[in-house]
Write an enzyme that holds these catalytic residues in place. Structure first.
Site, PDB file in Angstrom:
ATOM      1  N   LYS A 140       0.859  -1.187   0.000  1.00 45.15           N
ATOM      2  CA  LYS A 140       0.000   0.000   0.000  1.00 45.15           C
ATOM      3  C   LYS A 140       0.892   1.233   0.000  1.00 45.15           C
ATOM      4  O   LYS A 140       1.779   1.383   0.849  1.00 45.15           O
ATOM      5  CB  LYS A 140      -0.880  -0.023   1.263  1.00 45.15           C
ATOM      6  CG  LYS A 140      -2.303   0.379   0.996  1.00 45.15           C
ATOM      7  CD  LYS A 140      -3.163   0.104   2.211  1.00 45.15           C
ATOM      8  CE  LYS A 140      -4.495   0.802   2.110  1.00 45.15           C
ATOM      9  NZ  LYS A 140      -5.267   0.676   3.352  1.00 45.15           N
ATOM     10  N   ILE A 141       0.672   2.079  -0.982  1.00 45.49           N
ATOM     11  CA  ILE A 141       1.586   3.193  -1.241  1.00 45.49           C
ATOM     12  C   ILE A 141       0.809   4.502  -1.167  1.00 45.49           C
ATOM     13  O   ILE A 141      -0.282   4.602  -1.743  1.00 45.49           O
ATOM     14  CB  ILE A 141       2.177   3.039  -2.681  1.00 45.49           C
ATOM     15  CG1 ILE A 141       2.869   1.680  -2.865  1.00 45.49           C
ATOM     16  CG2 ILE A 141       3.079   4.203  -3.041  1.00 45.49           C
ATOM     17  CD1 ILE A 141       4.199   1.527  -2.160  1.00 45.49           C
TER      18      ILE A 141
END
Ligand code: G3P
Length: 218
Positions: A83-84
């Site tokens: 998750k960025i």
């Protein structure tokens, strides 16, 4: 539409998994903190029960830090998705990770412009936060409608993962609009199966069944 659970609580995950309807998990630092457990240990335990994608979020403001974290998370379990955060550094990281075959989920997306960048960077998932838009007086679901249209216009492959869901109505709207995935808090998951007319109908059929049985016996 796929249904993910937005949780890092093992008991919650096991309960939903037992329905056979769980397609994946999303976590974030707030949910990890709430679980009160070690990050790696928690994700690896989740991976014992969930074979679908598990989004794992770290912190980091530079592309290098984000890539390093993502590689670390990806080694924890085969189904981890990195998750960025929605920043240019994050989008650079997405492109590097996609070359390394590490799936990505760009989080904290609040506009069409951001979502176009996410798709162009080649992210696996985009996470628009509908509830937080509602909280500030906007209509979160309008963003989902726009993203479905825009992604279709250009044939973008990035999956729309509706996040920050606060109600069954959010999920129903997302389904009507054709969003790919909803990530749902545990408290809402149970409500998905409920309708007062279903409960009323079950009671009535039970009563009538018992009555019918007693008549047949006579
Ligand atoms: O996992 C991200 C998202 O679903 C967070 O939701 O309720 O904290 O806005 P919320």
């Amino acid at each position: 539409m796929k249904l993910f659970l937005d949780s890092a609580d093992i008991q919650e995950i096991k309960n939903v998994q037992s329905t056979g309807l769980l397609d994946g998990i999303t976590t974030n630092p707030t949910l990890i903190l709430k679980s009160g457990r070690d990050h790696k240990e928690t994700i690896q335990e989740i991976a014992k029960y969930v074979k679908g994608p598990i989004s794992v979020e770290g912190i980091g403001s530079t592309c290098d830090q984000l890539v390093k974290d993502a590689e670390k998370f990806a080694a924890w379990a085969p189904n981890v998705v990195a998750k960025i955060p929605m920043t240019f550094e994050g989008l650079k990281a997405v492109q590097i990770l996609s070359q390394k075959n590490i799936p990505t989920n760009v989080t904290l997306v609040f506009s069409v412009a951001q979502a176009v960048l996410v798709a162009k960077a080649g992210a696996t998932y985009v996470s628009p936060f509908v509830g937080r838009l509602d909280d500030q007086g906007s209509v979160g679901m309008n963003l989902i409608q726009d993203l479905v249209t825009v992604y279709k216009n250009y044939g973008f492959k990035t999956k729309i993962l509706v996040a920050s869901i606060r109600s069954v109505q959010h999920i129903e709207e997302a389904a009507k609009l054709g969003a790919d995935i909803c990530t749902i808090p545990y408290s809402l998951f149970e409500n998905l199966s409920k309708h007062h007319l279903t409960d009323k109908g079950i009671l009535r059929f039970e009563e009538d069944y018992r009555k019918a049985m007693s008549v047949f016996k006579e």
